[in-house]
Write a protein that holds these residues in place. Structure first.
Motif, PDB file in Angstrom:
ATOM      1  N   ASP A  73      92.519 -48.293 -19.697  1.00 37.98           N
ATOM      2  CA  ASP A  73      91.152 -47.941 -20.071  1.00 37.98           C
ATOM      3  C   ASP A  73      90.479 -47.140 -18.962  1.00 37.98           C
ATOM      4  OD1 ASP A  73      90.735 -49.235 -22.724  1.00 37.98           O
ATOM      5  OD2 ASP A  73      91.427 -50.974 -21.589  1.00 37.98           O
ATOM      6  N   ASP A  74      90.787 -47.509 -17.729  1.00 38.52           N
ATOM      7  CA  ASP A  74      90.232 -46.772 -16.594  1.00 38.52           C
ATOM      8  C   ASP A  74      91.263 -46.730 -15.476  1.00 38.52           C
ATOM      9  OD1 ASP A  74      87.329 -46.239 -17.249  1.00 38.52           O
ATOM     10  OD2 ASP A  74      87.437 -48.408 -17.634  1.00 38.52           O
ATOM     11  N   VAL A  75      91.261 -45.632 -14.729  1.00 42.90           N
ATOM     12  CA  VAL A  75      92.122 -45.501 -13.549  1.00 42.90           C
ATOM     13  C   VAL A  75      91.228 -45.092 -12.376  1.00 42.90           C
ATOM     14  CG1 VAL A  75      94.124 -44.354 -12.515  1.00 42.90           C
ATOM     15  CG2 VAL A  75      94.063 -44.749 -14.990  1.00 42.90           C
ATOM     16  N   TYR A  76      91.171 -45.936 -11.344  1.00 36.21           N
ATOM     17  CA  TYR A  76      90.289 -45.677 -10.205  1.00 36.21           C
ATOM     18  C   TYR A  76      91.102 -45.320  -8.958  1.00 36.21           C
ATOM     19  CZ  TYR A  76      86.880 -48.104 -13.130  1.00 36.21           C
ATOM     20  OH  TYR A  76      86.055 -48.476 -14.175  1.00 36.21           O
ATOM     21  N   PRO A  77      90.809 -44.215  -8.300  1.00 31.66           N
ATOM     22  CA  PRO A  77      91.443 -43.923  -7.011  1.00 31.66           C
ATOM     23  C   PRO A  77      90.823 -44.829  -5.949  1.00 31.66           C
ATOM     24  CG  PRO A  77      89.932 -42.150  -7.645  1.00 31.66           C
ATOM     25  CD  PRO A  77      89.884 -43.168  -8.739  1.00 31.66           C
TER      26      PRO A  77
END
Lengths: 82, 82
Positions: A73-77
């Motif tokens: 759903d989300d990919v955070y660096p």
């Protein structure tokens, strides 16, 4: 290599075997995107799953999960860690 | 000891020093709640911070973060991991 934390929000009721199988699917596909999935944590009650990975960019991480059949759903660096 | 992933959603612009200081505050307070913060990851652009901890229950993890001045938005018991 940049590090990412991705989040899946709809895996309510996931079992230990489900998580293992999903992780294996990622491992089988990750090389083609130069991604390396390091660890995954799951809360079957809320359905939240967190995956830690290294990769060239967020899209590469996103593509591996999508190809494996469980899009994030989300990919955070996560550029900072302690 | 149960494992928890907690999420802070409003730390946009957090710096490496901020994260280190916040983590140190947790470490200084954690013993009184029998919690052990293992690792923290931050994405300064989105403001998302993920903290991995062991503890007796989610409320104990929540109390340490609150006492340290940076309450968690959510605390998830991650009963499964790979």
């Amino acid at each position: 290599m940049p590090v990412f934390m991705d989040v899946h929000r709809n895996m309510r009721g996931i079992s230990a075997d489900d998580l293992k199988a999903a992780h294996q699917q990622d491992l089988a596909l990750q090389d083609m995107e130069h991604v390396e999935f390091k660890h995954a944590w799951a809360d079957p009650d809320s359905g939240m799953v967190f995956c830690l990975a290294e990769g060239p960019d967020a899209d590469a991480v996103r593509r591996v999960h999508a190809m494996a059949g469980h899009p994030a759903d989300d990919v955070y660096p996560v550029t900072l860690e302690v």
